[in-house]
Design an enzyme around this catalytic site. Structure first.
Site, PDB file in Angstrom:
ATOM      1  CE  LYS A 126      -4.593  -2.156   0.698  1.00  0.00           C
ATOM      2  NZ  LYS A 126      -5.376  -1.508  -0.442  1.00  0.00           N
ATOM      3  CD  GLU A 157      -5.074  -3.069  -7.300  1.00  0.00           C
ATOM      4  OE1 GLU A 157      -5.903  -2.965  -6.180  1.00  0.00           O
ATOM      5  OE2 GLU A 157      -3.624  -3.898  -7.120  1.00  0.00           O
ATOM      6  CE  LYS A 191     -11.169  -4.236  -2.717  1.00  0.00           C
ATOM      7  NZ  LYS A 191      -9.714  -3.721  -4.747  1.00  0.00           N
TER       8      LYS A 191
END
Length: 339
Positions: A155, A218, A267
């Site tokens: 992240k 991303e 997702k």
């Protein structure tokens, strides 16, 4: 399964050890487990695991929908859930598919065991392990590597960019040979910061001596800056994957229509109808990475079935997330049996 089903549902809560993204801290994962029983007693399990800040309905909206349904529901009800409830679409339809496909296996093995026994069914899939933001990642990868993860997602966009770039350089030189690294900004970078990250990654990629492959960045920019991400995707060697921009099937179709031919992070738990997702992926042959919404084993099984079926480029799936929970999935049996 036949056309009519007895419908039951149970809300659940699971506590995270710690999850921090650009959206802030996330302490408790809440969702709903569904059970569909047909007239012959065959059971289908489904899960509704919304992430409202990611583009799905809220948990309360999902609960309201479940509460207003009758105890006996039909396929027509399942396949007419509106697009405004994508997590419900996934939960009900995957529960219906579970019962339709897995009746014989359920009879022989038991539903709970089938929920939890994922590894043998999906041995061909490779998994990406999620690293927390900041310096913790510099040691965290070692445990995951020993567990068999060779792709990691880290992240970014959480701390000051200068600090993160410094940690990134350490991480690149620390990770073992043949590691793949993904950087996930959750839409948290400015256009200038995104350019800096992409240029930095291109510079590392140009260094043939570095053993680590930077697979993609991303969702560097917020959803509303799609055109800028499209421009960036054509300007650098480092690939860009879009995630928040394609949270639902409606968004997925819109981004493809606007020209996105890069990587789509899907997702399944919040994208919507599995059958419509299959149709879209088969029709457009898109480059996909399937990713978790921190669901339980029930939702994960349905999501991984889609990943095994629809992944075209053998990219690792983003389901290496168990280490972020205090409890393992064995609590599922008691959730249902104790109520």
């Amino acid at each position: 399964m036949t056309n009519g089903y007895r419908f039951e549902f149970r809300p659940y809560q699971r506590r995270f050890v710690r999850v921090t993204t650009n959206h802030g801290n996330w302490d408790i994962r809440e969702g709903i487990i569904l059970r569909l029983t047909d007239e012959s007693g065959k059971i289908g399990w489904g899960e509704i695991a919304p992430i409202s800040w990611f583009g799905s309905e809220t948990l309360e909206q999902a609960l309201d929908f479940c509460r207003q349904l009758p105890e006996e529901i039909t396929e027509e009800i399942i396949f007419s859930i509106p697009d405004e409830l994508p997590a419900c679409q996934f939960g009900f339809e995957s529960g219906w598919e579970w019962g339709s496909r897995g009746a014989e296996e359920q009879r022989s093995k038991g539903a709970e065991e089938k929920n939890l026994n994922l590894s043998s069914a999906f041995h061909s899939l490779r998994y990406s392990g999620l690293l927390t933001s900041g310096k913790t990642a510099l040691n965290q990868w070692k445990t995951l590597w020993q567990q068999g993860y060779h792709t990691f997602k880290w992240k970014i966009g959480v701390y000051a960019i200068a600090d993160e770039l410094e940690i990134f350089e350490s991480l690149i030189h620390t990770l073992p040979v043949f590691t793949r690294l993904r950087l996930d900004a959750n839409g948290g970078l400015s256009y200038e910061e995104a350019n800096l990250w992409l240029q930095t990654c291109d510079n590392f990629k140009a260094n043939a001596e570095l053993p680590v492959e930077i697979e993609f960045i991303e969702q560097p920019l917020p959803v509303e800056q799609f055109q800028q991400m499209l421009k960036l995707s054509l300007s650098y060697e480092t690939a860009i994957a879009i995630d928040e921009s394609v949270a639902t099937l409606r968004q997925l179709a819109a981004c493809h229509q606007q020209g996105w031919r890069g990587i789509f992070v899907i997702k399944p738990g919040i994208v919507g109808s599995p059958s419509r997702l299959r149709k879209f992926c088969y029709q457009h042959k898109i480059d996909t990475v399937f990713s978790s919404v921190f669901e339980t084993a029930i939702g994960r099984l349905a999501a991984l079935q889609l990943a095994a079926e629809l992944s075209r480029n053998n990219r690792a799936v983003g389901f290496g997330i168990d280490h972020f929970f205090e409890q393992k999935d064995t609590w599922l049996q008691s959730l249902w049996n104790d109520l």
